[in-house]
Design a protein around this motif. Structure first.
Motif, PDB file in Angstrom:
ATOM      1  N   THR A   4     -23.178   5.008  -6.630  1.00 24.65           N
ATOM      2  CA  THR A   4     -23.471   6.114  -5.736  1.00 24.65           C
ATOM      3  C   THR A   4     -22.774   5.852  -4.423  1.00 24.65           C
ATOM      4  OG1 THR A   4     -25.270   7.445  -4.771  1.00 24.65           O
ATOM      5  CG2 THR A   4     -25.548   5.057  -4.745  1.00 24.65           C
ATOM      6  N   ARG A   5     -22.818   6.832  -3.521  1.00 22.54           N
ATOM      7  CA  ARG A   5     -22.171   6.633  -2.225  1.00 22.54           C
ATOM      8  C   ARG A   5     -22.906   5.553  -1.433  1.00 22.54           C
ATOM      9  NH1 ARG A   5     -23.191  11.704   0.463  1.00 22.54           N
ATOM     10  NH2 ARG A   5     -24.740  11.966  -1.183  1.00 22.54           N
ATOM     11  N   ARG A   6     -22.112   4.677  -0.837  1.00 21.31           N
ATOM     12  CA  ARG A   6     -22.661   3.621   0.011  1.00 21.31           C
ATOM     13  C   ARG A   6     -22.170   3.821   1.433  1.00 21.31           C
ATOM     14  NH1 ARG A   6     -24.639  -0.598  -3.288  1.00 21.31           N
ATOM     15  NH2 ARG A   6     -25.012   0.336  -5.345  1.00 21.31           N
ATOM     16  N   THR A   7     -22.676   3.026   2.359  1.00 23.33           N
ATOM     17  CA  THR A   7     -22.228   3.076   3.742  1.00 23.33           C
ATOM     18  C   THR A   7     -21.829   1.676   4.196  1.00 23.33           C
ATOM     19  OG1 THR A   7     -24.467   2.730   4.614  1.00 23.33           O
ATOM     20  CG2 THR A   7     -23.759   5.008   4.261  1.00 23.33           C
ATOM     21  N   GLY A   8     -20.997   1.640   5.226  1.00 25.21           N
ATOM     22  CA  GLY A   8     -20.645   0.353   5.819  1.00 25.21           C
ATOM     23  C   GLY A   8     -19.435  -0.302   5.194  1.00 25.21           C
ATOM     24  N   PRO A   9     -19.049  -1.470   5.746  1.00 25.13           N
ATOM     25  CA  PRO A   9     -17.807  -2.133   5.349  1.00 25.13           C
ATOM     26  C   PRO A   9     -17.897  -2.979   4.087  1.00 25.13           C
ATOM     27  CG  PRO A   9     -18.853  -3.372   7.105  1.00 25.13           C
ATOM     28  CD  PRO A   9     -19.698  -2.141   6.901  1.00 25.13           C
ATOM     29  N   GLU A  10     -19.095  -3.219   3.574  1.00 26.29           N
ATOM     30  CA  GLU A  10     -19.246  -4.097   2.420  1.00 26.29           C
ATOM     31  C   GLU A  10     -19.382  -3.280   1.130  1.00 26.29           C
ATOM     32  OE1 GLU A  10     -18.999  -7.377   2.595  1.00 26.29           O
ATOM     33  OE2 GLU A  10     -18.712  -7.229   4.775  1.00 26.29           O
ATOM     34  N   ILE A  11     -18.573  -3.628   0.139  1.00 31.54           N
ATOM     35  CA  ILE A  11     -18.708  -2.997  -1.178  1.00 31.54           C
ATOM     36  C   ILE A  11     -20.007  -3.475  -1.810  1.00 31.54           C
ATOM     37  CG2 ILE A  11     -17.733  -2.841  -3.500  1.00 31.54           C
ATOM     38  CD1 ILE A  11     -16.157  -1.308  -1.393  1.00 31.54           C
ATOM     39  N   GLY A  12     -20.814  -2.521  -2.264  1.00 31.06           N
ATOM     40  CA  GLY A  12     -22.105  -2.868  -2.844  1.00 31.06           C
ATOM     41  C   GLY A  12     -21.964  -3.537  -4.204  1.00 31.06           C
TER      42      GLY A  12
END
Length: 206
Positions: free
Chosen positions: A113-121
Motif C-alpha cells: 500500500t502507499r507508504r510515507t517517508g524516506p524508508e521503504i517499508g
C-alpha cells in the motif's frame, strides 16, 4: 491501441506538469515477461511506473475501481485487474500468473500500500514469489517526488518534479524455490528499491 493512445496522452501531460524524467529505461527488458517492483508513495505512481516502457504493463487495481461497467472497461483496457485487498485473493494471483505466462510485464507494488517517508517499508513476498514461479526477472524501480505532488489524503496535485529510476533486472531462483529463497530475493529487492528510491528522491529534489 487504446492503451498506446492513453499512454501517450498521459505521458505528455505528466512531462509538462511534473517534468518527469526516466533514468535507466535501457535496463527494461524489450521482450518477454518480467515483474516490475516499484516504490509506492502516491496514487499517481501507477502511470509513472508505466512510463518505463511502451509495452502495456498489467497492474493489480483495488476492486472498487471495477464496481461499474465504465470503470471495469476502462481499467481493464489499461491493463489492470481487480484484487480484494487485505485478503489472499487467489483470482488476482491467477490473473498475475496468466499475464506473465502470456509474456507480458506485470507491476506489483511490493510494499502493499502507499507508504510515507524516506524508508521503504517491509515488503510482501508476492513479487518475488510470482517471479520465481514464472521464471522471470524482477525489475526494481524507485519513484522520487510523487509523495510531494499527491500525498495521502490530498485531492489535488502540486506541480513538483518526478524522477523514476530503473534498476538492473534481478534473476529469480528456480521455479521450485523454497520459502527461504523467496525471502532472500525479497530482502535483496528491498535493498535495491531503497537504493533506487534514495537516488530518485535526491534527483527529484534538485
Amino acid at each position: 491501441m487504446f492503451y498506446r493512445f492513453a499512454h501517450a496522452v498521459v505521458w505528455s501531460i505528466c512531462k509538462l506538469c511534473f517534468r518527469v524524467k526516466i533514468i535507466g529505461r535501457e535496463r527494461v527488458p524489450e521482450q518477454g515477461a518480467f515483474v516490475v517492483a516499484p516504490s509506492h508513495r502516491s496514487y499517481v505512481d501507477t502511470p509513472f511506473c508505466a512510463f518505463i516502457t511502451r509495452r502495456r504493463i498489467s497492474f493489480m487495481g483495488k476492486q472498487e475501481l471495477f464496481s461499474n461497467k465504465f470503470g471495469a472497461w476502462l481499467f481493464t483496457a489499461l491493463g489492470a485487474f481487480p484484487v480484494a485487498r487485505g485478503t489472499i485473493d487467489r483470482s488476482a494471483l491467477r490473473a498475475s500468473r496468466a499475464a506473465l505466462d502470456r509474456g507480458e510485464p506485470l507491476a506489483i507494488f511490493p510494499e502493499g500500500t502507499r507508504r510515507t517517508g524516506p524508508e521503504i517499508g517491509e515488503l510482501f513476498e508476492g513479487a518475488a514469489y510470482l517471479a520465481a514461479k514464472a521464471g522471470v526477472p524482477v525489475v526494481p524501480v524507485g519513484i522520487g517526488g510523487s509523495e510531494e505532488i499527491l500525498a495521502r489524503g490530498k485531492k489535488f496535485p502540486r506541480f513538483k518534479r518526478v524522477v523514476v529510476v530503473v534498476g538492473e533486472p534481478i534473476q529469480p531462483p528456480a521455479s521450485d524455490a523454497n520459502r527461504r529463497e523467496i525471502a532472500a530475493l525479497t530482502e535483496r529487492l528491498h535493498e535495491e528499491i531503497q537504493k533506487l528510491f534514495d537516488e530518485a528522491q535526491a534527483l527529484a529534489g534538485r
